[in-house]
Design a protein around this motif. Structure first.
Motif, mmCIF file in Angstrom:
data_model
loop_
_atom_site.group_PDB
_atom_site.id
_atom_site.type_symbol
_atom_site.label_atom_id
_atom_site.label_comp_id
_atom_site.label_asym_id
_atom_site.label_seq_id
_atom_site.Cartn_x
_atom_site.Cartn_y
_atom_site.Cartn_z
ATOM 1 N N ASP A 1 28.154 8.546 9.758
ATOM 2 C CA ASP A 1 28.716 7.279 9.290
ATOM 3 C C ASP A 1 29.508 7.451 8.005
ATOM 4 O OD1 ASP A 1 27.654 5.902 11.427
ATOM 5 O OD2 ASP A 1 25.783 5.433 10.383
ATOM 6 N N LYS A 2 29.075 8.343 7.135
ATOM 7 C CA LYS A 2 29.766 8.556 5.867
ATOM 8 C C LYS A 2 31.170 9.121 6.100
ATOM 9 C CE LYS A 2 29.322 10.890 1.391
ATOM 10 N NZ LYS A 2 28.475 11.785 0.553
ATOM 11 N N VAL A 3 31.255 10.097 6.997
ATOM 12 C CA VAL A 3 32.558 10.705 7.307
ATOM 13 C C VAL A 3 33.471 9.696 7.983
ATOM 14 C CG1 VAL A 3 33.705 12.426 8.745
ATOM 15 C CG2 VAL A 3 31.710 13.076 7.401
ATOM 16 N N ASN A 4 32.947 8.945 8.935
ATOM 17 C CA ASN A 4 33.768 7.954 9.642
ATOM 18 C C ASN A 4 34.254 6.857 8.697
ATOM 19 O OD1 ASN A 4 33.882 8.212 12.821
ATOM 20 N ND2 ASN A 4 31.877 8.975 12.187
ATOM 21 N N SER A 5 33.400 6.455 7.756
ATOM 22 C CA SER A 5 33.797 5.441 6.781
ATOM 23 C C SER A 5 34.926 5.967 5.900
ATOM 24 C CB SER A 5 32.593 5.047 5.932
ATOM 25 O OG SER A 5 32.975 4.159 4.909
ATOM 26 N N ARG A 6 34.820 7.222 5.480
ATOM 27 C CA ARG A 6 35.872 7.807 4.653
ATOM 28 C C ARG A 6 37.177 7.927 5.430
ATOM 29 N NH1 ARG A 6 34.882 12.903 0.734
ATOM 30 N NH2 ARG A 6 33.467 11.335 -0.076
ATOM 31 N N LEU A 7 37.064 8.278 6.690
ATOM 32 C CA LEU A 7 38.258 8.387 7.532
ATOM 33 C C LEU A 7 38.972 7.044 7.640
ATOM 34 C CD1 LEU A 7 40.122 9.853 9.524
ATOM 35 C CD2 LEU A 7 38.429 9.439 11.307
ATOM 36 N N ARG A 8 38.225 5.982 7.886
ATOM 37 C CA ARG A 8 38.827 4.643 7.985
ATOM 38 C C ARG A 8 39.465 4.230 6.662
ATOM 39 N NH1 ARG A 8 34.056 3.595 10.888
ATOM 40 N NH2 ARG A 8 33.114 2.643 9.038
ATOM 41 N N THR A 9 38.813 4.565 5.558
ATOM 42 C CA THR A 9 39.367 4.223 4.240
ATOM 43 C C THR A 9 40.693 4.923 4.012
ATOM 44 O OG1 THR A 9 37.146 3.907 3.321
ATOM 45 C CG2 THR A 9 38.939 4.285 1.761
ATOM 46 N N LEU A 10 40.761 6.192 4.388
ATOM 47 C CA LEU A 10 42.011 6.951 4.202
ATOM 48 C C LEU A 10 43.120 6.400 5.094
ATOM 49 C CD1 LEU A 10 40.519 10.552 3.958
ATOM 50 C CD2 LEU A 10 41.814 9.373 2.170
ATOM 51 N N GLN A 11 42.778 6.066 6.327
ATOM 52 C CA GLN A 11 43.790 5.486 7.219
ATOM 53 C C GLN A 11 44.325 4.175 6.656
ATOM 54 O OE1 GLN A 11 41.509 5.492 10.930
ATOM 55 N NE2 GLN A 11 42.946 6.959 11.796
ATOM 56 N N ASP A 12 43.432 3.332 6.180
ATOM 57 C CA ASP A 12 43.856 2.051 5.605
ATOM 58 C C ASP A 12 44.721 2.262 4.367
ATOM 59 O OD1 ASP A 12 42.436 0.768 7.562
ATOM 60 O OD2 ASP A 12 40.662 0.410 6.306
ATOM 61 N N THR A 13 44.350 3.242 3.545
ATOM 62 C CA THR A 13 45.118 3.529 2.334
ATOM 63 C C THR A 13 46.531 3.976 2.677
ATOM 64 O OG1 THR A 13 43.116 4.172 1.133
ATOM 65 C CG2 THR A 13 45.220 4.944 0.250
ATOM 66 N N LEU A 14 46.660 4.852 3.676
ATOM 67 C CA LEU A 14 47.977 5.363 4.057
ATOM 68 C C LEU A 14 48.832 4.281 4.714
ATOM 69 C CD1 LEU A 14 46.994 8.877 5.465
ATOM 70 C CD2 LEU A 14 48.148 8.378 3.307
ATOM 71 N N LEU A 15 48.203 3.356 5.415
ATOM 72 C CA LEU A 15 48.950 2.284 6.070
ATOM 73 C C LEU A 15 49.420 1.220 5.087
ATOM 74 C CD1 LEU A 15 46.788 1.788 9.286
ATOM 75 C CD2 LEU A 15 49.163 2.562 9.210
ATOM 76 N N GLN A 16 48.678 1.026 4.024
ATOM 77 C CA GLN A 16 48.999 -0.037 3.070
ATOM 78 C C GLN A 16 49.999 0.406 2.015
ATOM 79 O OE1 GLN A 16 45.189 -1.211 1.518
ATOM 80 N NE2 GLN A 16 44.489 -2.057 3.476
ATOM 81 N N THR A 17 50.102 1.700 1.771
ATOM 82 C CA THR A 17 50.980 2.169 0.689
ATOM 83 C C THR A 17 52.307 2.645 1.222
ATOM 84 O OG1 THR A 17 49.952 4.364 0.851
ATOM 85 C CG2 THR A 17 49.049 2.830 -0.763
#
Length: 631
Positions: free
Chosen positions: A615-631
């Motif tokens: 869950d920790k890795v998957n949460s980090r993956l989603r955070t990175l995807q969201d960061t790249l999509l928003q910036t």
């Protein structure tokens, strides 16, 4: 019935049109007014018009006259063949009409339009096609006057209202001109005074909509049963396909494929083609079904779609290309749910069930990859498609073991050109190998691939080069092992890094012209060293940050370095806030961010199929995807 005389019709066709006769008569005067400058033959003395050319007007007016009500097979087929180009012409007419200030001005500028649109309104093929009907209605609306100023505009309004009503009726009777069922269906669903439908609504208390829907479903059901019986009730294949009704029925359905009520009949026709094993379906029908499926204007059961692909390799290739185009055109959506999108295309399931479908798709994507081998979106699609296919194949294996399915084909049948020794290590998913054995498994893969590359470099033998290419393409298909190697590099000891770096380099730079692979391996090693210091040291050293940005700016090594960087962002143990800060500083260009999203999409697919979920890795993956999509 129209302004001009029409070709003589057969008696049964006249009966089909009986519910239209009075309305056609009432529109005759209006058509005469609207099209009074347009001769029968379609040759016009037109004023200067920017929207349409005189040649096009002559051609399409002649077509409209020849088609009539499109009740004969030849007229039906010709109408179906020309629907696409007719829509283009209607679009031009619409653009011209939209520039007019009044109906009177429109009729003066486009003297042919009244008769032309009037004829199309009575053509069941045209009004059954959703896109053609929409364009036709928009053209009619342009001729409608909110405040009519003269007799022509008043009569035009009256005729347009009647045309809209006819569209409503026609939408409930798309089978009204099919052979053998047309008379019954026309009388069933007509709302004219004295018709069966009118009497039923009056005395049985049914609403017209409900009655029309149930009547149409019944007729389609009867025709579907007839199609199934033509195949099941005959002793052999040659006898089954001798009946021309199947071809005629598919021909008649060609212009109606977007009508939802027709779906069961389309499915039955496609199933018939599979059971008979003969090309008895009309090619225009196959083309229209394929285009409607790709554009999502038609929904069929999965079995019917697969039957279509088995029947027509062209339709299968169209579906595979459509999947590729959707991935390339919508990176934001696809990069976050690529595996769901690929499974939703039905291609992996069809490939697992039919070997020739997998080989066709494989060949198409192989050719695309040779043209744009650096495109990470294409690589991600190929990898995810292979993962979804192998999952379906594994599911089949369990069905075989439990007795629910007959023996399946060996993997060799799906990968006929690949060395047998490579199939087992590469097609075995990381989730099937214990984590502590990953390094040994990757070293095994590396030794096998290195042997293939050495054979290719030793001479110019064509077979050696083909073996080399097939080995590399299989590695792209099984890119989850490259992602696994990149993950291990995040925390790997220096003495274990060499085979992992070699695999990563070979994946991104398979050729070794001018000792390029040796140079790229050195770049990979340098990038790995900087990334270790950047992500494992607190605070992140600015010197290593600058070095990584510089390596990413190189066109030759960008994808390799980005692949390593993406895995460090996910699998290093630093705080998410620090990882996000590093990502913001390193990935500053939009193009680099898009490429990083595709790498993350591949990683996400592998994690989704893992034996255990972190869950920790998957949460980090989603955070990175969201960061790249928003910036």
């Amino acid at each position: 019935m129209y302004v001009n005389s029409k070709p003589e019709q057969k008696k049964d066709v006249v009966r089909v049109s009986c519910c239209q006769t009075e309305q056609q008569k009432s529109s005759q005067t209006v058509l005469t007014s609207l099209g009074r400058h347009a001769p029968v033959c379609g040759f016009y003395k037109l004023e200067k018009m920017e929207a349409v050319s005189e040649t096009d007007v002559q051609f399409w007016m002649a077509k409209a006259v020849n088609w009539g009500e499109a009740t004969s097979c030849s007229a039906l087929l010709d109408t179906s063949r020309h629907l696409g180009s007719l829509r283009s012409f209607l679009q031009q007419v619409l653009q011209g009409l939209q520039q007019m200030s009044s109906t009177s001005e429109a009729m003066k500028t486009f003297p042919f339009v009244g008769q032309f649109l009037g004829r199309l309104c009575w053509n069941p093929c045209v009004i059954a096609d959703e896109r053609s009907q929409r364009l036709l209605l928009r053209c009619l609306n342009c001729l409608y006057s909110a405040e009519p100023l003269n007799t022509v505009e008043q009569k035009a309004n009256m005729w347009i209202k009647n045309s809209h009503r006819w569209f409503t009726i026609s939408n409930t009777e798309p089978l009204a001109f099919l052979p053998d069922s047309n008379n019954m269906l026309c009388h069933l669903i007509s709302e004219e005074e004295g018709s069966v439908a009118h009497a039923t609504v009056k005395h049985a208390g049914l609403t017209p909509t409900r009655y029309h829907s149930e009547a149409l479903q019944k007729v389609v059901s009867l025709m579907t049963e007839e199609v199934i019986k033509t195949c099941d009730g005959l002793p052999n294949t040659s006898a089954r396909c001798s009946n021309g009704n199947i071809h005629a029925m598919s021909l008649a359905c060609a212009a109606l494929v977007t009508c939802p009520q027709i779906s069961p009949l389309i499915g039955a026709l496609l199933k018939h083609s599979m059971l008979c094993g003969s090309s008895c379906l009309n090619q225009e029908f196959i083309k229209e079904v394929s285009e409607a499926l790709i554009s999502k204007r038609l929904v069929l059961e999965d079995e019917a779609v697969v039957n279509l692909w088995c029947y027509s390799p062209t339709c299968l290739e169209g579906a595979a290309v459509s999947l590729l185009e959707s991935v390339l055109s919508d990176h934001e959506t696809m990069s976050q749910s690529l595996d769901k999108h690929v499974n939703g295309s039905l291609l992996p399931q069809a490939s697992a069930d039919h070997c020739h479908i997998f080989l066709t798709i494989n060949e198409l994507y192989r050719n695309v990859l040779t043209e744009i081998d650096e495109n990470l979106a294409v690589r991600a699609l190929i990898q995810v498609f292979t993962v979804c296919f192998l999952q379906r194949l594994t599911g089949q294996k369990s069905q075989v073991q439990t007795g629910f399915m007959k023996d399946r084909l060996p993997l060799r049948a799906f990968f006929p050109h690949v060395m047998q020794s490579l199939l087992t290590p590469l097609l075995t998913a990381p989730s099937e190998v214990p984590r502590e054995a990953w390094l040994d498994h990757l070293s095994w893969i590396r030794s096998l691939l290195q042997s293939v590359t050495e054979n290719e470099e030793a001479g110019e033998d064509v077979r050696a080069y083909q073996a080399f290419f097939e080995a590399w393409f299989l590695l792209v298909q099984c890119g989850y092992w490259v992602d696994t190697a990149a993950e291990l590099l995040v925390l790997a000891a220096p003495e274990n890094a060499e085979p992992l770096l070699w695999l990563l380099t070979f994946f991104h730079h398979p050729t070794n012209r001018g000792h390029q692979r040796s140079q790229q391996t050195a770049v990979a090693r340098e990038a790995w060293t900087h990334l270790r210091m950047l992500f494992l040291t607190r605070p992140p050293p600015p010197r290593h940050l600058s070095a990584v940005k510089e390596l990413l700016s190189s066109s030759l090594s960008a994808n390799l370095v980005l692949h390593l960087f993406s895995n460090f962002t996910i699998f290093s143990h630093g705080p998410v806030s620090i990882i996000t800060e590093i990502t913001d500083k390193v990935l500053t260009e939009a193009g680099v961010k898009r490429r990083a999203l595709w790498i993350l999409a591949s990683i996400r697919c592998r994690l989704n199929s893992a034996a255990t979920r972190d869950d920790k890795v998957n949460s980090r993956l989603r955070t990175l995807q969201d960061t790249l999509l928003q910036t």
